[in-house]
Write a protein that holds these residues in place. Structure first.
Motif, short mmCIF file in Angstrom:
data_model
loop_
_atom_site.label_atom_id
_atom_site.label_comp_id
_atom_site.label_asym_id
_atom_site.label_seq_id
_atom_site.Cartn_x
_atom_site.Cartn_y
_atom_site.Cartn_z
N ALA A 1 0.83 -1.35 0.04
CA ALA A 1 0.02 0.03 0.19
C ALA A 1 0.77 1.19 -0.01
O ALA A 1 0.61 2.22 -0.71
N GLU A 2 1.98 1.25 0.86
CA GLU A 2 2.77 2.33 0.82
C GLU A 2 3.49 2.52 -0.43
O GLU A 2 3.59 3.74 -0.92
N SER B 1 2.36 1.74 -3.30
CA SER B 1 1.64 1.99 -4.41
C SER B 1 1.11 3.70 -4.26
O SER B 1 0.96 4.18 -5.30
N TYR B 2 0.88 4.17 -2.90
CA TYR B 2 0.58 5.30 -2.78
C TYR B 2 1.81 6.47 -3.36
O TYR B 2 1.28 7.32 -3.78
N LYS C 1 3.78 2.34 -9.26
CA LYS C 1 2.32 2.51 -9.90
C LYS C 1 1.94 1.02 -10.21
O LYS C 1 1.41 0.98 -11.25
N PRO D 1 -3.66 2.25 -4.62
CA PRO D 1 -3.18 1.99 -3.57
C PRO D 1 -4.42 1.33 -2.43
O PRO D 1 -3.99 1.05 -1.35
N ARG D 2 -5.50 1.44 -3.01
CA ARG D 2 -6.74 0.98 -2.08
C ARG D 2 -6.85 -0.61 -2.27
O ARG D 2 -7.83 -1.33 -1.54
N LYS E 1 -2.26 14.54 -0.32
CA LYS E 1 -1.57 13.32 -0.16
C LYS E 1 -0.80 12.98 1.24
O LYS E 1 -0.80 11.98 1.64
N SER E 2 -0.23 14.08 1.70
CA SER E 2 0.47 14.00 3.14
C SER E 2 0.62 15.41 3.73
O SER E 2 0.44 16.33 3.26
#
Ligand code: ASP
Ligand code: MG
Length: 461
Positions: free
Chosen positions: A256-257, A259-260, A264, A268-269, A348-349
């Protein structure tokens, strides 16, 4: 039973599609295939909304191009006969629905999230019908089911829907389970579902991976295979670091990390729906179908050097919101975040300090984020700063937070090549450490870290 996702990158051109279908036919009996639209079709459907708005005279040629694209493959891969004729009839029926939607759009002169989702769902519908028809024309038992007809239920949020897994599972057990007893090959279009109120809702760009995970969880599949045209997750982007190695195993969190903020490979989900049922994901290369690929499981397997991958993302930008006492004053962060969310932009962060909130955006959202905050009245900040010339580097590996010396090893590698680190986020994720560097330093930083954690094997004489 397996659930297998076939991405749009593999559905490109008649030769490649023919080869993929040979693989499907030889390996997929009794399995469910969740498919993307043919390569480029979703982009085309979305771009065509603006051309339909500009001039309704553009609509016939939009429909024509979609017809040609799908019929070209159908005619190449299917013998003349009933199945080809039925496919042509079905396609024309769907295309005339789509045509009416584009005219509706041009008549009302606005694109709403609702119509955007309906229109963009057509690519997957076409590809599922096409692929199952080709197999049937070769005498193979194959069929398709539309997500809205089999009860793939969402929360109704256009463009970014979430599945109601409990309800979907109930529906699938009823609607799909009996079908699969017949060892048939079943195609389900990815990318969208339907809300309780009957609205077509998509999962956002690249969302077919998420659909496939939902189907795998709802059907309690033995595994979710994701067919792509790459081997799997790598220890770095091989275009950047030629010595990069394949990562054979990683955990849901690590995937997940990665992909985020970097590779790619999966949406991510994708891991979200699988957490409970613990179905594993195997990334497979269709050009190398017997290769091991990357396997993603619920638990991490620690490797000696902890780090599995060094990834990067240069399509990002930062907004720095300068204000005094950010950490002590109530509500600044929520005011800022609310303003951005109301403009439909994704943050995104976030990293905050006493004097500054740093917001990380996809580069394409940076200007709109800046404009949204500029327009606030009263302004809860002193100064806004926009930084475009940065890239994000992440090192990912389970156990990184608890292992001594990982961060030190990473930053000493960066320091050795005299690269300045701009901002660090370490702690929020137990499996990832992020930091920013200037674009011009990116290559050097990534290579140095990779060399440190994955020393080149000595050549034997
Ligand atoms: N076709 C959709 C897209 O291009 C969904 C997907 O392929 O995953 O975003
Ligand atoms: Mg995709």
């Amino acid at each position: 039973m397996k659930v297998i996702k076939i991405g749009g990158g593999c559905l490109k051109g008649r030769k490649k599609i023919g080869q993929i279908l040979e693989l499907v036919a030889s390996r997929g009996s009794g399995d469910i295939f969740v498919v993307s639209a043919l390569n480029g079709v979703t982009d085309f459907l979305i771009d065509s909304m603006s051309s339909a708005l500009e001039d309704e005279g553009n609509i016939p040629s939009i429909i024509d191009r979609l017809n040609t694209k799908h019929m070209l493959i159908a005619r190449h891969l299917m013998p003349k006969g009933n199945i080809l004729q039925n496919f042509r009839r079905d396609l024309n029926k769907s295309l005339s629905k789509l045509e009416r939607l584009y005219y509706g759009l041009s008549f009302t002169r606005e694109t709403t999230p609702r119509i955007r989702d309906i229109i963009s769902s057509f690519g997957e519908r076409f590809s599922a019908v096409l692929l199952s028809s080709v197999l049937r024309s070769q005498g193979i038992q194959a069929t398709y089911r539309m997500p809205d007809k089999i009860g793939l239920i969402t929360d109704g949020k256009f463009g970014d829907a979430t599945v109601n897994l409990a309800e979907t599972t109930k529906n699938f057990q009823q609607n799909i389970k009996p079908l699969m007893k017949r060892k048939i090959i079943l195609f389900i279009p990815g990318f969208f579902g339907v809300s309780g109120e009957g609205e077509i809702t998509t999962f956002g760009r690249g969302g077919s991976d998420y659909s496939a995970a939902v189907v795998a969880a709802a059907m309690q599949a033995e595994i979710l295979e994701v067919w792509k045209d790459v081997d799997g997750y790598m220890s770095a982007d091989p275009d950047f670091v030629p010595e990069a190695q394949l990562i054979p195993r990683l955990s849901y969190d690590e995937a997940a990390e990665l992909s985020y903020f970097g590779a790619k490979i999966l949406h991510p989900r994708t891991v979200e729906p699988l957490r409970r049922s613990r179905v594993s994901i195997a990334v497979k290369n269709t050009l190398n179908p017997d290769g091991t690929g990357s396997v993603i499981t619920s638990r991490s397997r620690k490797t000696k050097n902890i780090i599995k991958s060094v990834s990067h993302d240069s399509d990002i930008g930062i907004l720095k919101v300068h204000a005094s006492g950010v950490g002590a004053r109530l509500g600044i962060l929520s005011l800022v975040a609310k303003e951005i969310a109301e403009s439909g932009i994704n943050i995104k962060s976030v990293v905050t300090s006493q004097t500054c909130i740093s917001l990380l955006f996809a580069l394409q959202d940076l200007d709109s984020g800046f404009r949204a905050l500029k327009s606030m009245h009263p302004k809860p900040y002193r100064r806004l700063e926009k930084i475009e010339d940065v890239a994000l580097v992440s090192i990912v590996g389970g156990g990184l937070l608890q292992s001594k010396g990982v961060a030190a090893k990473c930053f000493s590698a960066v320091a050795e090549c005299e690269v300045n680190v701009e901002m660090i986020s370490f702690g929020p994720s137990p499996v990832a450490l992020y930091f920013l560097v200037r674009n011009e330093d990116l290559h050097c930083a990534v290579t140095a870290i990779h060399n440190k954690f994955f020393p080149k094997r000595r050549q034997t004489l």
